[in-house]
Motif scaffolding. Sequence first.
Motif, PDB file in Angstrom:
ATOM      1  N   GLU A 160       0.818  -1.213   0.000  1.00 44.75           N
ATOM      2  CA  GLU A 160       0.000   0.000   0.000  1.00 44.75           C
ATOM      3  C   GLU A 160       0.853   1.264   0.000  1.00 44.75           C
ATOM      4  N   THR A 161       1.990   1.236   0.678  1.00 43.60           N
ATOM      5  CA  THR A 161       2.908   2.383   0.644  1.00 43.60           C
ATOM      6  C   THR A 161       3.418   2.617  -0.769  1.00 43.60           C
ATOM      7  N   THR A 162       3.734   1.531  -1.465  1.00 42.14           N
ATOM      8  CA  THR A 162       4.212   1.624  -2.846  1.00 42.14           C
ATOM      9  C   THR A 162       3.114   2.138  -3.771  1.00 42.14           C
ATOM     10  N   GLN A 163       1.889   1.641  -3.578  1.00 43.95           N
ATOM     11  CA  GLN A 163       0.765   2.141  -4.361  1.00 43.95           C
ATOM     12  C   GLN A 163       0.616   3.656  -4.198  1.00 43.95           C
ATOM     13  N   ALA A 164       0.662   4.118  -2.958  1.00 43.46           N
ATOM     14  CA  ALA A 164       0.508   5.548  -2.699  1.00 43.46           C
ATOM     15  C   ALA A 164       1.623   6.349  -3.366  1.00 43.46           C
ATOM     16  N   TRP A 165       2.857   5.859  -3.262  1.00 44.87           N
ATOM     17  CA  TRP A 165       4.004   6.567  -3.848  1.00 44.87           C
ATOM     18  C   TRP A 165       3.844   6.699  -5.359  1.00 44.87           C
ATOM     19  N   MET A 166       3.470   5.607  -6.024  1.00 45.96           N
ATOM     20  CA  MET A 166       3.338   5.631  -7.486  1.00 45.96           C
ATOM     21  C   MET A 166       2.218   6.561  -7.930  1.00 45.96           C
ATOM     22  N   HIS A 167       1.089   6.484  -7.236  1.00 42.93           N
ATOM     23  CA  HIS A 167      -0.058   7.260  -7.691  1.00 42.93           C
ATOM     24  C   HIS A 167       0.063   8.736  -7.320  1.00 42.93           C
ATOM     25  N   GLU A 168       0.790   9.056  -6.272  1.00 43.56           N
ATOM     26  CA  GLU A 168       1.079  10.461  -5.968  1.00 43.56           C
ATOM     27  C   GLU A 168       1.850  11.113  -7.113  1.00 43.56           C
ATOM     28  N   ARG A 169       2.654  10.321  -7.797  1.00 48.11           N
ATOM     29  CA  ARG A 169       3.472  10.829  -8.895  1.00 48.11           C
ATOM     30  C   ARG A 169       2.827  10.591 -10.248  1.00 48.11           C
ATOM     31  N   LYS A 170       1.613  10.047 -10.234  1.00 50.21           N
ATOM     32  CA  LYS A 170       0.823   9.852 -11.464  1.00 50.21           C
ATOM     33  C   LYS A 170       1.615   9.074 -12.526  1.00 50.21           C
ATOM     34  N   LEU A 171       2.182   7.954 -12.098  1.00 43.34           N
ATOM     35  CA  LEU A 171       3.013   7.158 -12.997  1.00 43.34           C
ATOM     36  C   LEU A 171       2.208   6.219 -13.887  1.00 43.34           C
ATOM     37  N   PHE A 172       0.913   6.085 -13.611  1.00 44.18           N
ATOM     38  CA  PHE A 172       0.064   5.218 -14.424  1.00 44.18           C
ATOM     39  C   PHE A 172      -1.193   5.974 -14.852  1.00 44.18           C
ATOM     40  N   ASP A 173      -1.845   5.443 -15.879  1.00 44.79           N
ATOM     41  CA  ASP A 173      -3.031   6.096 -16.427  1.00 44.79           C
ATOM     42  C   ASP A 173      -4.247   5.947 -15.530  1.00 44.79           C
ATOM     43  N   VAL A 174      -4.223   4.986 -14.614  1.00 43.27           N
ATOM     44  CA  VAL A 174      -5.360   4.759 -13.732  1.00 43.27           C
ATOM     45  C   VAL A 174      -5.000   5.165 -12.311  1.00 43.27           C
ATOM     46  N   GLY A 175      -6.024   5.415 -11.502  1.00 42.48           N
ATOM     47  CA  GLY A 175      -5.810   5.815 -10.125  1.00 42.48           C
ATOM     48  C   GLY A 175      -5.773   4.624  -9.188  1.00 42.48           C
ATOM     49  N   PRO A 176      -5.502   4.862  -7.905  1.00 36.94           N
ATOM     50  CA  PRO A 176      -5.367   3.777  -6.924  1.00 36.94           C
ATOM     51  C   PRO A 176      -6.677   3.048  -6.653  1.00 36.94           C
ATOM     52  N   GLU A 177      -7.793   3.641  -7.056  1.00 40.12           N
ATOM     53  CA  GLU A 177      -9.082   2.980  -6.824  1.00 40.12           C
ATOM     54  C   GLU A 177      -9.331   1.838  -7.820  1.00 40.12           C
ATOM     55  N   ILE A 178      -8.551   1.781  -8.882  1.00 43.40           N
ATOM     56  CA  ILE A 178      -8.730   0.754  -9.910  1.00 43.40           C
ATOM     57  C   ILE A 178      -7.936  -0.494  -9.534  1.00 43.40           C
ATOM     58  N   GLY A 179      -8.604  -1.647  -9.570  1.00 35.25           N
ATOM     59  CA  GLY A 179      -7.902  -2.896  -9.333  1.00 35.25           C
ATOM     60  C   GLY A 179      -8.387  -3.632  -8.106  1.00 35.25           C
ATOM     61  N   VAL A 180      -7.602  -4.630  -7.695  1.00 38.34           N
ATOM     62  CA  VAL A 180      -8.002  -5.519  -6.613  1.00 38.34           C
ATOM     63  C   VAL A 180      -7.224  -5.205  -5.344  1.00 38.34           C
ATOM     64  N   SER A 181      -7.599  -5.848  -4.259  1.00 41.07           N
ATOM     65  CA  SER A 181      -6.958  -5.628  -2.965  1.00 41.07           C
ATOM     66  C   SER A 181      -5.642  -6.393  -2.861  1.00 41.07           C
ATOM     67  N   TYR A 182      -4.881  -6.077  -1.835  1.00 41.70           N
ATOM     68  CA  TYR A 182      -3.645  -6.818  -1.539  1.00 41.70           C
ATOM     69  C   TYR A 182      -3.934  -8.311  -1.421  1.00 41.70           C
ATOM     70  N   ALA A 183      -5.001  -8.669  -0.731  1.00 42.25           N
ATOM     71  CA  ALA A 183      -5.327 -10.079  -0.515  1.00 42.25           C
ATOM     72  C   ALA A 183      -5.545 -10.820  -1.824  1.00 42.25           C
ATOM     73  N   GLN A 184      -6.056 -10.123  -2.843  1.00 39.29           N
ATOM     74  CA  GLN A 184      -6.301 -10.734  -4.127  1.00 39.29           C
ATOM     75  C   GLN A 184      -5.096 -10.649  -5.052  1.00 39.29           C
ATOM     76  N   ALA A 185      -4.288  -9.607  -4.889  1.00 41.20           N
ATOM     77  CA  ALA A 185      -3.170  -9.364  -5.802  1.00 41.20           C
ATOM     78  C   ALA A 185      -1.923 -10.162  -5.471  1.00 41.20           C
ATOM     79  N   VAL A 186      -1.778 -10.530  -4.171  1.00 42.91           N
ATOM     80  CA  VAL A 186      -0.515 -11.082  -3.695  1.00 42.91           C
ATOM     81  C   VAL A 186      -0.736 -12.472  -3.085  1.00 42.91           C
ATOM     82  N   GLN A 187       0.097 -13.421  -3.509  1.00 48.19           N
ATOM     83  CA  GLN A 187       0.118 -14.748  -2.890  1.00 48.19           C
ATOM     84  C   GLN A 187       0.965 -14.653  -1.619  1.00 48.19           C
ATOM     85  N   HIS A 188       0.314 -14.736  -0.460  1.00 50.25           N
ATOM     86  CA  HIS A 188       1.049 -14.489   0.790  1.00 50.25           C
ATOM     87  C   HIS A 188       0.707 -15.534   1.851  1.00 50.25           C
TER      88      HIS A 188
END
Length: 301
Positions: free
Chosen positions: A273-301
């Motif tokens: 989540e810290t990495t997500q915030a850092w990337m989206h603060e700098r607008k490095l992608f075309d979509v915002g942080p609200e787009i996509g799935v949660s950590y639980a779904q994105a990461v095998q942990h």
Amino acid sequence: MSKLVIQPHGRLNDWVADEKRYFRDLGLDYEINLLSAERNTQTAADLQGAGPIPDIISGAFESYREGNGRKGGDAGDVSCARHWTVNQAAKVNDGIMWGKAYSVCEAAIVVPGDSKVMRPEDLAGVEVAVGYHSGSHYSAIQALEVFLPSNDIKLKLAGTAWSRVDSALARKVPAANVFGPQLYLLEQQGFRRVVSTTFMMAFMFPAHVAAQDVEKYIAGLVRAQSDIDLQPELYKHYFLKDMPSRFHGLIDVRRFGVGERVVPQAYSQSIFETTQAWMHERKLFDVGPEIGVSYAQAVQH
């Protein structure tokens, strides 16, 4: 069950684990795929021409999107890229991020030995060669914003790591952000470090790949790390495996460092989540942080 196709990442661990049969001992049926597309690289005409090299607006993130979790259509079932890219690719459901280990590699922005750039502050307005949506892109920003305001950070989208080496050697870029074997090669050619850009990398696999196979693969890499830590000189020759042959005559791998190091620590929800915030603060992608799935779904942990 099909073989796990491994895409190496220029690190020693894959080859040491293969040599010592660690993957086999763990019951992993696998093959190492050395094929890599020659896309996202500068052409010979670009490098030899009088003008500037073109920007290449495609990188690791776009490769994961194309391969649905593979790093390109012809790549491996398990691969590695800088954690920012893997994080975002997993967030938008282009693959699954492995959350039980990551790797770290020394990296640096380097300049030719005769460059007038001596300090990070001297890079104000100077183009630094990076790969679009690849680790060098994010890590250059992360390292340089400590020294420079954002509008003074100038990035040149020069393509893959080896493409950036070609561009640096051809003096088509005044500075380049490189890691591991690319960094060691340029240092042997007289380039100087201006600022370290050391960063984390992460593992990615498509949804159809068995997580237990990835678990065995990572366990083999971790086991190989102890061998590399103990006697690195026995294994540095493996750097040549992933290095284009055109560079072999320029380097002495015995003088290299050990490059990427596998760390058997969790890529936690906090890191994600810290990495997500850092990337989206700098607008490095075309979509915002609200787009996509949660950590639980994105990461095998």
